[in-house]
Design a protein around this motif. Sequence first.
Motif, mmCIF file in Angstrom:
data_model
loop_
_atom_site.group_PDB
_atom_site.id
_atom_site.type_symbol
_atom_site.label_atom_id
_atom_site.label_comp_id
_atom_site.label_asym_id
_atom_site.label_seq_id
_atom_site.Cartn_x
_atom_site.Cartn_y
_atom_site.Cartn_z
ATOM 1 N N UNK A 1 0.822 -1.205 0.000
ATOM 2 C CA UNK A 1 0.000 0.000 0.000
ATOM 3 C C UNK A 1 0.854 1.252 0.000
ATOM 4 N N UNK A 2 0.250 2.373 -0.291
ATOM 5 C CA UNK A 2 0.967 3.652 -0.386
ATOM 6 C C UNK A 2 1.702 3.998 0.910
ATOM 7 N N UNK A 3 1.167 3.571 2.032
ATOM 8 C CA UNK A 3 1.805 3.858 3.323
ATOM 9 C C UNK A 3 2.732 2.725 3.776
ATOM 10 N N UNK A 4 2.998 1.777 2.884
ATOM 11 C CA UNK A 4 3.880 0.662 3.208
ATOM 12 C C UNK A 4 3.176 -0.518 3.838
ATOM 13 N N UNK A 5 1.862 -0.428 4.017
ATOM 14 C CA UNK A 5 1.120 -1.527 4.646
ATOM 15 C C UNK A 5 0.971 -2.701 3.683
ATOM 16 N N UNK A 6 0.863 -3.886 4.270
ATOM 17 C CA UNK A 6 0.628 -5.067 3.450
ATOM 18 C C UNK A 6 -0.826 -5.065 3.023
#
Length: 152
Positions: A126-131
């Motif tokens: 994801x854009x925020x680094x989330x899986x």
Amino acid sequence: MKTGFSYETPIGTLWILQKDDAITNIALRKPENFKEEETPLTKQAAEQLNEYFRGERKDFELPLGVHGTDFQKKAWSALLEIPYGETRSYKQQAEMLGNPKASRAVGMGNNRNPLMIVIPCHRVVGANGSLTGYAGGLDVKRFLLDLEKKSK
């Protein structure tokens, strides 16, 4: 007709299928409509995957036979450009394709990736680094990313 065989791996049973002289599918779920048979090519793919799981292989050297739309093929090709041990967002992958507004389409294309691990859709986050979504489940995605981070 496709032929295929199952192999045990650290993430579970992987089914590796081929048609003619190319690997067409690598999946955690048993596919339909194929002849169950180990071939030299499925065995070679399994050996390369085992090397990957041991942290010894960063790139795969297999003949691939992927079928999809032109957009899907472009999205999968962009996945091959993401270096081992690194991640990109869906937006970054869309930018790689020259269409920064195609994040959702990229996500849908990645979802149809027939060659998990070899075409590394697990490297997209994801854009925020989330899986975010992964056909093998988020636990498998986390395992693969952690493996690559340790072996980098």
